[in-house]
Scaffold this motif. Structure first.
Motif, PDB file in Angstrom:
ATOM      1  N   MET A  37       1.024  -1.203   0.085  1.00  0.00           N
ATOM      2  CA  MET A  37      -0.136   0.238   0.022  1.00  0.00           C
ATOM      3  C   MET A  37       1.039   1.264  -0.050  1.00  0.00           C
ATOM      4  O   MET A  37       1.789   1.315   0.850  1.00  0.00           O
ATOM      5  N   ILE A  38       0.578   2.194  -0.793  1.00  0.00           N
ATOM      6  CA  ILE A  38       1.335   3.335  -1.079  1.00  0.00           C
ATOM      7  C   ILE A  38       0.567   4.771  -0.538  1.00  0.00           C
ATOM      8  O   ILE A  38      -0.620   4.618  -0.905  1.00  0.00           O
ATOM      9  N   HIS A  39       1.361   5.550   0.285  1.00  0.00           N
ATOM     10  CA  HIS A  39       0.736   6.656   0.812  1.00  0.00           C
ATOM     11  C   HIS A  39       0.472   7.668  -0.149  1.00  0.00           C
ATOM     12  O   HIS A  39       1.207   8.172  -0.853  1.00  0.00           O
ATOM     13  N   ILE A  40      -0.811   7.958  -0.833  1.00  0.00           N
ATOM     14  CA  ILE A  40      -0.891   9.067  -1.717  1.00  0.00           C
ATOM     15  C   ILE A  40      -1.463  10.448  -1.276  1.00  0.00           C
ATOM     16  O   ILE A  40      -1.859  11.035  -2.151  1.00  0.00           O
ATOM     17  N   ASP A  41      -1.480  10.602  -0.028  1.00  0.00           N
ATOM     18  CA  ASP A  41      -2.155  11.932   0.385  1.00  0.00           C
ATOM     19  C   ASP A  41      -0.729  12.949   0.236  1.00  0.00           C
ATOM     20  O   ASP A  41       0.219  12.869   0.827  1.00  0.00           O
ATOM     21  N   PRO A  42      -0.814  13.793  -0.716  1.00  0.00           N
ATOM     22  CA  PRO A  42       0.167  14.684  -1.032  1.00  0.00           C
ATOM     23  C   PRO A  42       0.514  15.584   0.104  1.00  0.00           C
ATOM     24  O   PRO A  42       1.771  16.168   0.658  1.00  0.00           O
ATOM     25  N   GLY A  43      -0.458  15.811   1.135  1.00  0.00           N
ATOM     26  CA  GLY A  43      -0.135  16.489   2.370  1.00  0.00           C
ATOM     27  C   GLY A  43       0.594  15.644   3.543  1.00  0.00           C
ATOM     28  O   GLY A  43       1.028  16.069   4.546  1.00  0.00           O
ATOM     29  N   GLY A  44       0.671  14.299   3.390  1.00  0.00           N
ATOM     30  CA  GLY A  44       1.017  13.619   4.584  1.00  0.00           C
ATOM     31  C   GLY A  44       2.778  13.536   4.435  1.00  0.00           C
ATOM     32  O   GLY A  44       3.518  13.626   3.296  1.00  0.00           O
ATOM     33  N   ASP A  45       3.395  13.033   5.619  1.00  0.00           N
ATOM     34  CA  ASP A  45       4.723  12.967   5.734  1.00  0.00           C
ATOM     35  C   ASP A  45       5.412  11.967   5.005  1.00  0.00           C
ATOM     36  O   ASP A  45       6.662  11.879   4.733  1.00  0.00           O
ATOM     37  N   ARG A  46       4.726  10.989   4.521  1.00  0.00           N
ATOM     38  CA  ARG A  46       4.995   9.544   3.938  1.00  0.00           C
ATOM     39  C   ARG A  46       4.592   9.643   2.547  1.00  0.00           C
ATOM     40  O   ARG A  46       4.327   8.464   1.921  1.00  0.00           O
ATOM     41  N   TYR A  47       4.218  10.715   1.803  1.00  0.00           N
ATOM     42  CA  TYR A  47       3.561  10.745   0.419  1.00  0.00           C
ATOM     43  C   TYR A  47       4.578   9.868  -0.578  1.00  0.00           C
ATOM     44  O   TYR A  47       5.813  10.057  -0.461  1.00  0.00           O
ATOM     45  N   LEU A  48       3.663   9.066  -1.136  1.00  0.00           N
ATOM     46  CA  LEU A  48       4.383   8.079  -2.241  1.00  0.00           C
ATOM     47  C   LEU A  48       5.381   7.307  -1.694  1.00  0.00           C
ATOM     48  O   LEU A  48       6.105   6.682  -2.278  1.00  0.00           O
ATOM     49  N   SER A  49       5.564   6.813  -0.320  1.00  0.00           N
ATOM     50  CA  SER A  49       6.198   5.884   0.237  1.00  0.00           C
ATOM     51  C   SER A  49       5.335   4.411   0.460  1.00  0.00           C
ATOM     52  O   SER A  49       4.187   4.917   0.734  1.00  0.00           O
ATOM     53  N   ALA A  50       5.911   3.546   0.553  1.00  0.00           N
ATOM     54  CA  ALA A  50       5.269   2.267   1.088  1.00  0.00           C
ATOM     55  C   ALA A  50       4.882   2.195   2.338  1.00  0.00           C
ATOM     56  O   ALA A  50       5.576   2.506   3.249  1.00  0.00           O
ATOM     57  N   VAL A  51       3.445   2.031   2.809  1.00  0.00           N
ATOM     58  CA  VAL A  51       3.039   2.090   3.830  1.00  0.00           C
ATOM     59  C   VAL A  51       2.958   0.531   4.553  1.00  0.00           C
ATOM     60  O   VAL A  51       3.506   0.367   5.646  1.00  0.00           O
ATOM     61  N   ARG A  52       2.412  -0.107   3.646  1.00  0.00           N
ATOM     62  CA  ARG A  52       2.569  -1.495   4.191  1.00  0.00           C
ATOM     63  C   ARG A  52       2.162  -2.479   3.074  1.00  0.00           C
ATOM     64  O   ARG A  52       1.429  -2.027   1.995  1.00  0.00           O
ATOM     65  N   GLY A  53       2.261  -3.722   3.122  1.00  0.00           N
ATOM     66  CA  GLY A  53       1.981  -4.622   2.061  1.00  0.00           C
ATOM     67  C   GLY A  53       0.493  -5.203   2.136  1.00  0.00           C
ATOM     68  O   GLY A  53       0.042  -5.505   3.298  1.00  0.00           O
ATOM     69  N   VAL A  54      -0.174  -5.555   1.128  1.00  0.00           N
ATOM     70  CA  VAL A  54      -1.653  -6.255   0.989  1.00  0.00           C
ATOM     71  C   VAL A  54      -1.527  -7.366   0.243  1.00  0.00           C
ATOM     72  O   VAL A  54      -1.335  -7.175  -0.845  1.00  0.00           O
ATOM     73  N   GLY A  55      -1.834  -8.402   0.661  1.00  0.00           N
ATOM     74  CA  GLY A  55      -2.082  -9.616  -0.106  1.00  0.00           C
ATOM     75  C   GLY A  55      -3.394  -9.707  -0.680  1.00  0.00           C
ATOM     76  O   GLY A  55      -4.214  -9.386   0.004  1.00  0.00           O
TER      77      GLY A  55
END
Length: 180
Positions: free
Chosen positions: A1-19
């Motif tokens: 799962m990728i963080h897609i909130d442009p205002g977030g501190d982890r924008y476009l980084s992998a947050v966690r894997g989802v099977g």
């Protein structure tokens, strides 16, 4: 799962894997797009045809969306959503790649949009929409221009005329008294 909130501190980084599961629907998904909190793709593993599938990005649960059946193809990639319409490219169908238009709710028949040479790995990429820029600030109003009405001008002229008349009369009286 990728963080897609442009205002977030982890924008476009992998947050966690989802099977994604069950395997019957997930093994043939090559690309997907996001709408209404769900991911949409096309699987070609559904018996003898392609199907639009809906994926819950949190749990990974995948199931066919109610709607159209797509022609059998080696795989479907380059999935793009435009409102309620899904566009997907079949890598190889009858010796050609074919891009199809599919109403997600099945309200219209599947329609061909284009055809071309067979493709190996069609893919499509999208970016989150940037927030709309704020509307431009309205220009400040021009400073008020002092406008004097013709009635005010006439009254001012009468006032000066009266003043001049009083001065003339007063001067005449003063001269008369001095000359006596």
């Amino acid at each position: 799962m990728i963080h897609i909130d442009p205002g977030g501190d982890r924008y476009l980084s992998a947050v966690r894997g989802v099977g994604v599961w069950p395997a019957l629907f997930t093994s043939g998904i090559d690309d997907f797009d996001f709408a209404g909190g769900k991911l949409y793709g096309v699987t070609n593993t559904f018996p003898f045809s392609g199907r639009v599938v809906r994926i819950d990005p949190v749990s990974g649960w995948t199931h066919p969306a109610s709607g159209p059946v797509l022609p059998l193809a080696t795989a479907y990639g380059s999935i793009v959503l435009a409102g309620e319409t899904l566009y997907g490219t079949a890598r190889r169908r009858a010796g050609r790649s074919r891009t199809l238009r599919v109403a997600r709710d099945g309200s219209e028949p599947v329609a061909g949009v284009s055809a071309g040479v067979p493709l190996s790995e069609p893919d499509s990429a999208g970016c989150p929409r940037a927030p709309a820029p704020p509307p431009p600030r309205p220009a400040p109003p021009p400073p008020p221009v002092a406008q004097v009405s013709t009635q005010e001008r006439t009254e001012e002229k009468h006032g000066w005329s009266f003043t001049v008349l009083v001065l003339i009369l007063g001067a005449g009286i003063a001269v008369r008294r001095l000359s006596r």
